[in-house]
Motif scaffolding. Sequence first.
Motif, PDB file in Angstrom:
ATOM      1  N   GLU A 138       6.453  36.058  12.795  1.00 26.27           N
ATOM      2  CA  GLU A 138       7.904  36.044  12.803  1.00 26.27           C
ATOM      3  C   GLU A 138       8.519  34.948  11.964  1.00 26.27           C
ATOM      4  O   GLU A 138       9.500  35.174  11.305  1.00 26.27           O
ATOM      5  CB  GLU A 138       8.414  35.955  14.231  1.00 26.27           C
ATOM      6  N   PHE A 139       7.946  33.749  12.023  1.00 28.94           N
ATOM      7  CA  PHE A 139       8.521  32.692  11.194  1.00 28.94           C
ATOM      8  C   PHE A 139       7.905  32.809   9.804  1.00 28.94           C
ATOM      9  O   PHE A 139       6.862  32.249   9.522  1.00 28.94           O
ATOM     10  CB  PHE A 139       8.272  31.307  11.794  1.00 28.94           C
ATOM     11  N   VAL A 140       8.587  33.581   8.960  1.00 27.97           N
ATOM     12  CA  VAL A 140       8.052  33.879   7.634  1.00 27.97           C
ATOM     13  C   VAL A 140       8.159  32.640   6.744  1.00 27.97           C
ATOM     14  O   VAL A 140       9.182  31.957   6.749  1.00 27.97           O
ATOM     15  CB  VAL A 140       8.840  35.047   7.017  1.00 27.97           C
ATOM     16  N   SER A 169      22.309  24.417   9.644  1.00 32.55           N
ATOM     17  CA  SER A 169      22.645  25.697  10.240  1.00 32.55           C
ATOM     18  C   SER A 169      21.907  26.838   9.532  1.00 32.55           C
ATOM     19  O   SER A 169      21.834  26.856   8.312  1.00 32.55           O
ATOM     20  CB  SER A 169      24.153  25.888  10.119  1.00 32.55           C
ATOM     21  N   GLY A 170      21.351  27.745  10.329  1.00 36.20           N
ATOM     22  CA  GLY A 170      20.712  28.931   9.769  1.00 36.20           C
ATOM     23  C   GLY A 170      19.300  28.742   9.264  1.00 36.20           C
ATOM     24  O   GLY A 170      18.739  29.617   8.621  1.00 36.20           O
ATOM     25  N   GLY A 172      16.576  28.398  11.133  1.00 33.37           N
ATOM     26  CA  GLY A 172      15.568  29.022  11.983  1.00 33.37           C
ATOM     27  C   GLY A 172      15.215  28.187  13.208  1.00 33.37           C
ATOM     28  O   GLY A 172      14.144  28.350  13.789  1.00 33.37           O
ATOM     29  N   LYS A 173      16.136  27.329  13.633  1.00 32.81           N
ATOM     30  CA  LYS A 173      15.844  26.459  14.781  1.00 32.81           C
ATOM     31  C   LYS A 173      15.604  27.264  16.057  1.00 32.81           C
ATOM     32  O   LYS A 173      14.712  26.961  16.840  1.00 32.81           O
ATOM     33  CB  LYS A 173      16.999  25.467  14.996  1.00 32.81           C
ATOM     34  N   GLU A 174      16.416  28.307  16.221  1.00 35.70           N
ATOM     35  CA  GLU A 174      16.262  29.109  17.428  1.00 35.70           C
ATOM     36  C   GLU A 174      14.910  29.834  17.423  1.00 35.70           C
ATOM     37  O   GLU A 174      14.254  29.963  18.457  1.00 35.70           O
ATOM     38  CB  GLU A 174      17.408  30.118  17.525  1.00 35.70           C
ATOM     39  N   ARG A 357      19.886  32.424   7.405  1.00 40.95           N
ATOM     40  CA  ARG A 357      20.885  33.351   7.928  1.00 40.95           C
ATOM     41  C   ARG A 357      21.685  33.972   6.789  1.00 40.95           C
ATOM     42  O   ARG A 357      21.961  35.171   6.783  1.00 40.95           O
ATOM     43  CB  ARG A 357      21.822  32.660   8.915  1.00 40.95           C
ATOM     44  N   GLU A 360      19.575  36.520   5.016  1.00 44.74           N
ATOM     45  CA  GLU A 360      19.484  37.725   5.837  1.00 44.74           C
ATOM     46  C   GLU A 360      20.748  38.584   5.677  1.00 44.74           C
ATOM     47  O   GLU A 360      20.670  39.796   5.493  1.00 44.74           O
ATOM     48  CB  GLU A 360      19.302  37.310   7.304  1.00 44.74           C
TER      49      GLU A 360
HETATM   50  N1  LIG Z   1      11.343  31.724   8.780  1.00 43.76           N
HETATM   51  C1  LIG Z   1      12.028  32.799   9.193  1.00 43.76           C
HETATM   52  N2  LIG Z   1      11.471  34.009   9.183  1.00 43.76           N
HETATM   53  C2  LIG Z   1      12.155  35.094   9.561  1.00 43.76           C
HETATM   54  N3  LIG Z   1      13.422  35.061  10.001  1.00 43.76           N
HETATM   55  C3  LIG Z   1      14.050  33.884  10.044  1.00 43.76           C
HETATM   56  C4  LIG Z   1      13.374  32.689   9.658  1.00 43.76           C
HETATM   57  N4  LIG Z   1      14.228  31.665   9.823  1.00 43.76           N
HETATM   58  C5  LIG Z   1      15.366  32.184  10.284  1.00 43.76           C
HETATM   59  N5  LIG Z   1      15.274  33.518  10.420  1.00 43.76           N
HETATM   60  C6  LIG Z   1      16.363  34.403  10.857  1.00 43.76           C
HETATM   61  O1  LIG Z   1      17.563  33.863  10.341  1.00 43.76           O
HETATM   62  C7  LIG Z   1      18.605  33.878  11.308  1.00 43.76           C
HETATM   63  C8  LIG Z   1      19.078  32.465  11.604  1.00 43.76           C
HETATM   64  O2  LIG Z   1      18.069  31.741  12.278  1.00 43.76           O
HETATM   65  P1  LIG Z   1      18.373  30.869  13.596  1.00 43.76           P
HETATM   66  O3  LIG Z   1      19.411  31.518  14.424  1.00 43.76           O
HETATM   67  O4  LIG Z   1      17.077  30.544  14.233  1.00 43.76           O
HETATM   68  O5  LIG Z   1      19.002  29.572  12.896  1.00 43.76           O
HETATM   69  P2  LIG Z   1      19.512  28.205  13.552  1.00 43.76           P
HETATM   70  O6  LIG Z   1      18.813  27.104  12.848  1.00 43.76           O
HETATM   71  O7  LIG Z   1      19.371  28.272  15.014  1.00 43.76           O
HETATM   72  O8  LIG Z   1      21.033  28.184  13.106  1.00 43.76           O
HETATM   73  P3  LIG Z   1      22.342  27.473  13.823  1.00 43.76           P
HETATM   74  O9  LIG Z   1      22.201  26.008  13.622  1.00 43.76           O
HETATM   75  O10 LIG Z   1      23.484  28.052  13.060  1.00 43.76           O
HETATM   76  O11 LIG Z   1      22.312  27.895  15.250  1.00 43.76           O
HETATM   77  C9  LIG Z   1      18.031  34.581  12.510  1.00 43.76           C
HETATM   78  O12 LIG Z   1      18.381  35.931  12.453  1.00 43.76           O
HETATM   79  C10 LIG Z   1      16.538  34.403  12.371  1.00 43.76           C
HETATM   80  O13 LIG Z   1      15.835  35.448  12.969  1.00 43.76           O
END
Ligand SMILES: Nc1ncnc2c1ncn2[C@@H]1O[C@H](COP(=O)(O)OP(=O)(O)OP(=O)(O)O)[C@@H](O)[C@H]1O
Length: 452
Positions: A138-140, A169-170, A172-174, A357, A360
């Motif tokens: 999942e974490f590409v 932001s965006g 992939g922290k979540e 994000r 995407e």
């Molecule tokens: N390495 C990755 N591989 C695949 N999908 C990713 C990757 N990193 C992020 N994404 C996708 O990108 C989008 C944003 O990621 P995520 O919500 O985890 O960011 P965040 O760091 O939590 O942002 P924020 O600070 O705005 O909350 C999500 O839809 C997530 O699934």
Amino acid sequence: MRSRILLVEDDPLYAGMLFEALERAGHPVAHAGTVAEAVELLEREAFGVALLDVRLPDGDGLALLRTLLELQPGCSALVMTGHASVESAVEAMKIGAQDYLPKPFPTEVILLKLERLLRTREVEEELRELRARAPDTEFVGQSPKVRRLLATVRTVAPKDANVLIQGESGTGKELVAEMLHRLSPRAGGPLVRVNCGAIPASLLEAELFGHERGAFTGADRRRKGMLEQAHGGTLFLDEVGEIPPAMQVKLLRALQERRIRRVGGEAEIEVDFRLVTATNRDVADLVRQGEMREDFFFRIAVIPLEVPPLRDRPGDVPLLAQHFIERLSRAHGTEPVRLSPEALELLERYPWPGNVRELENVIERLQVLTPGDTITPRHLPPEIRRTRPAEGMVYEVVSTRLTLREAVQRFERRFIGQVLAEEGGNRTAAAARLGISRKNLWEKLSAAVTER
Ligand SMILES: Nc1ncnc2c1ncn2[C@@H]1O[C@H](COP(=O)(O)OP(=O)(O)OP(=O)(O)O)[C@@H](O)[C@H]1O
Ligand SMILES: [Mg+2]
């Protein structure tokens, strides 16, 4: 460890007989003779299976079943009754009971059914763990920074230490928070997410700690807080930098004592969760400005993780773009679109201020708006089409959340890196062009390396 069994039965003879049989078979049991007692137990501890009588002195076992599944959705229920009727059996199964037993029944029958229930639960648990151990598709990303991050995530996930995830932001922290949960021994428990930035400060305490009925106007029923809901699993506090200092004190106490008190409540409730926090703000800065207490920071950041911005992950943009294209085509049942080499080059050069994000979203738009099967530069949004920097230019996107010093430092690093690259790594030539001494350049480079 065997899961605990809740036995709810008012008939003392029956209760005694079952209790003994269960204990003899090696099951830890708790007994309740009334609905009220059962609810009290359910609010205090987690059960794997509940055996419920239908007629109880203070209420109806089917209503209790509903409460049970609300309080502990993971608990399996077996309903037993001396007033067996098809309707109540159907009703119980509809509500979510796994099985139904008309009384009287020999104790062996219930023991057999129980073993089967427990075995199913174990298999489900194993499946969940197996899925969790699947390679983290999942974490590409393949860039050195992402590889290093994923290696660290895999190392720290099984530990119980608190993790603070930082990154723009965006980035992939979540996703990282989800991985930490999935790869931990708590994967079978809940992952409870709270977006601290989205909850008004006045409501945050009740949201986190829960409240008793009548604790404040509008509190017409008792509610479990997020800390309690995360029991046995992981609590993910997103945008942790938005928690006001007064609430940080309360959280800190809960983290230290592993006990909480609901708003308006007297009883201390034990909570057991792993804490993962995330923020896109500069935490050191928050501490300096007094927005985050130092003791709170130390407690939540036992293991700090940094998710790098997309522009610092060379080579990951094509992988991610391909990943999103394939995912979309699978979802829509269509052929995946192709990216022309020129379009791909533009995507790679673009600095992605909105990180993954943004990528995407761009891919999603392209998939819908591209008429043919190939994306070429003219399909791309103008800001990306215009990215190609003129020769000899430096392009750095910096978040306004940074301090001036950090922003200048980032620009400086990018600038020095570019000049060094243009000079083929020759430091003497680079220093001369930068107008600084070789020693000064060397110091700046080693500072950049040690800070990473
Ligand atoms: N390495 C990755 N591989 C695949 N999908 C990713 C990757 N990193 C992020 N994404 C996708 O990108 C989008 C944003 O990621 P995520 O919500 O985890 O960011 P965040 O760091 O939590 O942002 P924020 O600070 O705005 O909350 C999500 O839809 C997530 O699934
Ligand atoms: Mg997020």
